[in-house]
Design a protein around this motif. Structure first.
Motif, PDB file in Angstrom:
ATOM      1  N   ARG A 134      -6.400   3.154  -4.213  1.00 43.44           N
ATOM      2  CA  ARG A 134      -5.660   1.945  -4.559  1.00 43.44           C
ATOM      3  C   ARG A 134      -4.414   1.844  -3.690  1.00 43.44           C
ATOM      4  O   ARG A 134      -3.971   2.831  -3.092  1.00 43.44           O
ATOM      5  CB  ARG A 134      -5.269   1.963  -6.038  1.00 43.44           C
ATOM      6  CG  ARG A 134      -6.459   1.771  -6.984  1.00 43.44           C
ATOM      7  CD  ARG A 134      -6.010   1.761  -8.436  1.00 43.44           C
ATOM      8  NE  ARG A 134      -7.059   1.255  -9.311  1.00 43.44           N
ATOM      9  CZ  ARG A 134      -8.035   2.002  -9.825  1.00 43.44           C
ATOM     10  NH1 ARG A 134      -8.084   3.304  -9.536  1.00 43.44           N
ATOM     11  NH2 ARG A 134      -8.951   1.467 -10.606  1.00 43.44           N
ATOM     12  N   ILE A 135      -3.857   0.670  -3.649  1.00 48.53           N
ATOM     13  CA  ILE A 135      -2.665   0.456  -2.846  1.00 48.53           C
ATOM     14  C   ILE A 135      -1.508   1.286  -3.406  1.00 48.53           C
ATOM     15  O   ILE A 135      -1.376   1.446  -4.626  1.00 48.53           O
ATOM     16  CB  ILE A 135      -2.309  -1.049  -2.799  1.00 48.53           C
ATOM     17  CG1 ILE A 135      -1.342  -1.340  -1.648  1.00 48.53           C
ATOM     18  CG2 ILE A 135      -1.764  -1.528  -4.128  1.00 48.53           C
ATOM     19  CD1 ILE A 135      -1.242  -2.808  -1.318  1.00 48.53           C
ATOM     20  N   ASN A 136      -0.683   1.848  -2.518  1.00 44.94           N
ATOM     21  CA  ASN A 136       0.435   2.681  -2.980  1.00 44.94           C
ATOM     22  C   ASN A 136       1.753   1.911  -2.886  1.00 44.94           C
ATOM     23  O   ASN A 136       1.775   0.710  -2.580  1.00 44.94           O
ATOM     24  CB  ASN A 136       0.486   3.997  -2.198  1.00 44.94           C
ATOM     25  CG  ASN A 136       0.760   3.792  -0.704  1.00 44.94           C
ATOM     26  OD1 ASN A 136       1.141   2.701  -0.267  1.00 44.94           O
ATOM     27  ND2 ASN A 136       0.561   4.843   0.065  1.00 44.94           N
ATOM     28  N   ASP A 137       2.863   2.610  -3.138  1.00 48.75           N
ATOM     29  CA  ASP A 137       4.156   1.927  -3.167  1.00 48.75           C
ATOM     30  C   ASP A 137       4.633   1.509  -1.784  1.00 48.75           C
ATOM     31  O   ASP A 137       5.650   0.808  -1.657  1.00 48.75           O
ATOM     32  CB  ASP A 137       5.217   2.810  -3.848  1.00 48.75           C
ATOM     33  CG  ASP A 137       5.331   4.185  -3.197  1.00 48.75           C
ATOM     34  OD1 ASP A 137       4.653   4.424  -2.174  1.00 48.75           O
ATOM     35  OD2 ASP A 137       6.092   5.024  -3.714  1.00 48.75           O
ATOM     36  N   LYS A 138       3.917   1.935  -0.746  1.00 57.74           N
ATOM     37  CA  LYS A 138       4.245   1.495   0.614  1.00 57.74           C
ATOM     38  C   LYS A 138       3.326   0.362   1.078  1.00 57.74           C
ATOM     39  O   LYS A 138       3.271   0.040   2.256  1.00 57.74           O
ATOM     40  CB  LYS A 138       4.146   2.677   1.583  1.00 57.74           C
ATOM     41  CG  LYS A 138       5.172   3.773   1.292  1.00 57.74           C
ATOM     42  CD  LYS A 138       5.077   4.898   2.313  1.00 57.74           C
ATOM     43  CE  LYS A 138       6.128   5.974   2.012  1.00 57.74           C
ATOM     44  NZ  LYS A 138       6.048   7.106   2.991  1.00 57.74           N
ATOM     45  N   ASP A 139       2.596  -0.191   0.123  1.00 62.69           N
ATOM     46  CA  ASP A 139       1.699  -1.329   0.379  1.00 62.69           C
ATOM     47  C   ASP A 139       0.604  -1.016   1.391  1.00 62.69           C
ATOM     48  O   ASP A 139       0.213  -1.863   2.201  1.00 62.69           O
ATOM     49  CB  ASP A 139       2.502  -2.558   0.850  1.00 62.69           C
ATOM     50  CG  ASP A 139       3.343  -3.146  -0.266  1.00 62.69           C
ATOM     51  OD1 ASP A 139       2.949  -3.009  -1.439  1.00 62.69           O
ATOM     52  OD2 ASP A 139       4.407  -3.721   0.038  1.00 62.69           O
ATOM     53  N   VAL A 140       0.091   0.208   1.348  1.00 62.62           N
ATOM     54  CA  VAL A 140      -1.063   0.581   2.172  1.00 62.62           C
ATOM     55  C   VAL A 140      -2.080   1.291   1.288  1.00 62.62           C
ATOM     56  O   VAL A 140      -1.753   1.800   0.207  1.00 62.62           O
ATOM     57  CB  VAL A 140      -0.673   1.492   3.362  1.00 62.62           C
ATOM     58  CG1 VAL A 140       0.254   0.778   4.316  1.00 62.62           C
ATOM     59  CG2 VAL A 140      -0.068   2.804   2.866  1.00 62.62           C
TER      60      VAL A 140
END
Length: 509
Positions: A444-450
């Motif tokens: 899933r997408i992480n807090d760095k938007d990747v």
């Protein structure tokens, strides 16, 4: 918790004296169920009408030799010797019939069985006729039965038709009226004058008569080096006039109008890419630069085995074959796999490379091929979707297969260390997640938007891009079902064990 339960269960099995490969069973069962639930919402099963409209670019080819596959009938076992690799070993059409399910479950859609004409050598390389079926293989009726049986399971039979290099005892070579058809005798074989119009017409008639008689799905023209392109195109046109849906290919390079291209360099590219880790992958795309779909493979029945190449590099062949197969079935070409690759068959030259198939070997690689091909066969996107490379650097390969209906990300970590690739919303879209099919990983997408995709060394993962809707209910249901089945199995074994001990106690009383 799962590992602890597994250990306790294995300890119990050992105490009870029951030899069960628990880990292998539970892994295989989970993989099968999770594969099914992963596909249920987005990937429909291929039906017969879809199969009938496929192009050759969507097929996969299993390349075998009838004599070396499986002996299904003893009625044609004359002058056979399984101890002499140069002699006939007994494989036949009845064997192909017996192993239809085995081949079908691996997911192949075309079974290329070599030349079936009367021949003096087990591999069909010394044909004596273009009309008579080799009696070691069985009768014409048995051959027709095989063709129909495979067709009923949405697989087609492809047969080699050699244009040249026949036995000196070929029926044409022994006909005095055709002596001017022969140009030379080299390496114990006869070479036809392929510029002779009579020879050309005779070859075309023989090939079209064969196709119309047996209604096969494909013809592979072999020994075409001395044939003019115009003549080959005339033969291809005649074959397709006989049967519109017929595939016509070759195992040699040619500018003729074959349905698929072939290049020896292609096999060299993939053999060298996957025989070891951290290999130069800069030539990966070369096979896909032409207008036609190309045959992609890591070896052929005319070369040394891929197992031999990887073992020469001091690598573990089954792992290397997993890497190669996982990539080949996902790339936009026509995978051509030699019989025995799924059991890591070895060999440097013929006839060592043409071993009798051993059906008593471990099935781990076979199961792997089943899973990967199941995905490919059920998803039109994986067969013919748009192809885009994200990363390609010294064995680390990440690419996508995309259509209007779905998107897949394939990561091939053919390197010596764990690799990470960060995918962006521009590449995958907003609100998405990656559902790993083979190793059951969710990204899933992480807090760095990747989307951080991490894969261990020497592994392939196939990710289905899905909307991120939180908890994956089908996944949880499938996983729960696996354990329900297993616990039920354990309960039955325990109950039987108690009953058996009670019976023993009663006898002692």
């Amino acid at each position: 918790m799962t590992d602890l339960f597994g250990k306790m269960t294995m300890d119990w099995f050992e105490r009870e004296g029951i030899k069960v490969k628990f880990k292998k069973w539970i892994s295989a069962t989970a993989a099968s169920l999770l594969l099914a639930t992963s596909l249920v919402s987005a990937t429909p099963v291929a039906h017969a009408d879809e199969v009938s409209t496929r192009t050759i670019a969507e097929e996969s080819i299993y390349d075998l030799l009838v004599d070396r596959f499986f002996n299904g009938s003893g009625t044609n076992d004359f002058d056979t010797n399984t101890q002499d690799p140069t002699k006939f070993a007994g494989g036949d059409f009845a064997g192909l019939q017996d192993k239809l399910k085995f081949i079908g479950e691996m997911g192949y859609t075309i079974v290329s069985i070599g030349s079936v004409f009367a021949t003096e050598k087990y591999d069909g390389s010394m044909p004596t006729s273009y009309s008579t079926i080799e009696r070691h293989f069985g009768t014409s009726e048995e051959f027709q039965s095989v063709v129909e049986a495979y067709k009923a399971k949405n697989m087609s039979i492809m047969v080699d038709f050699p244009l040249n290099n026949v036995s000196p005892n070929h029926e044409w070579a022994k006909d005095p009226a055709k002596k001017d058809w022969i140009t030379s005798n080299n390496n114990g074989q006869v070479q036809w004058d392929l510029a002779n119009k009579d020879v050309q017409q005779a070859l075309i008639k023989s090939a079209t008569d064969f196709v119309s008689t047996y209604n096969i799905g494909g013809v592979r023209l072999t020994n075409i080096a001395d044939a003019d392109t115009t003549f080959i195109n005339e033969m291809i046109a005649a074959l397709k006039d006989t049967q519109k849906s017929l595939y016509v290919i070759s195992n040699e390079e040619s500018d003729a109008n074959f349905d698929a291209s072939f290049s020896l360099a292609t096999a060299e590219i993939y053999r060298n890419l996957f025989k070891n880790v951290d290999m130069d992958s800069s030539k990966l795309m070369e096979p896909f630069t032409g207008e036609k779909p190309t045959q992609i493979m890591v070896d052929s029945l005319e070369t040394h085995r891929f197992t031999f190449d990887s073992a020469t590099e001091n690598m573990f062949p089954p792992t290397r074959l997993k890497m190669a197969m996982g990539a080949l079935f996902m790339l936009p070409g026509i995978p051509v796999v030699q019989y025995g690759s799924e059991i890591a068959m070895n060999g440097e030259t013929k006839p060592e490379t043409h071993q009798i198939y051993n059906f008593k070997t471990d099935t781990e690689l076979i199961d792997y091929i089943k899973n990967v091909q199941s995905l490919r066969n059920q998803s039109a996107t994986l067969r013919k979707g748009d192809f885009e490379i994200i990363t390609n650097e010294n064995g680390l390969l990440v690419f996508t297969r995309t259509s209007d209906e779905e998107k897949w990300v394939i990561m091939v970590n053919n390197t010596s260390k764990t690799q990470r690739v960060d995918l962006t919303t521009a590449q995958l879209g907003e609100g998405k997640m990656l559902n790993g099919i083979l190793h059951e990983e969710k990204v899933r997408i992480n807090d760095k938007d990747v989307y951080p995709v991490i894969l261990d060394r020497e592994m392939v993962e196939i990710y289905q891009v899905r909307n991120d809707e939180g908890l994956n209910v089908p996944y949880m249901v499938a996983l729960g079902l696996v354990w329900v089945i297993f616990i039920g199995f354990v309960a039955i074994i325990i109950k039987r064990g108690k009953a058996r001990r009670q019976e023993q106690d009663d006898v002692l009383k």
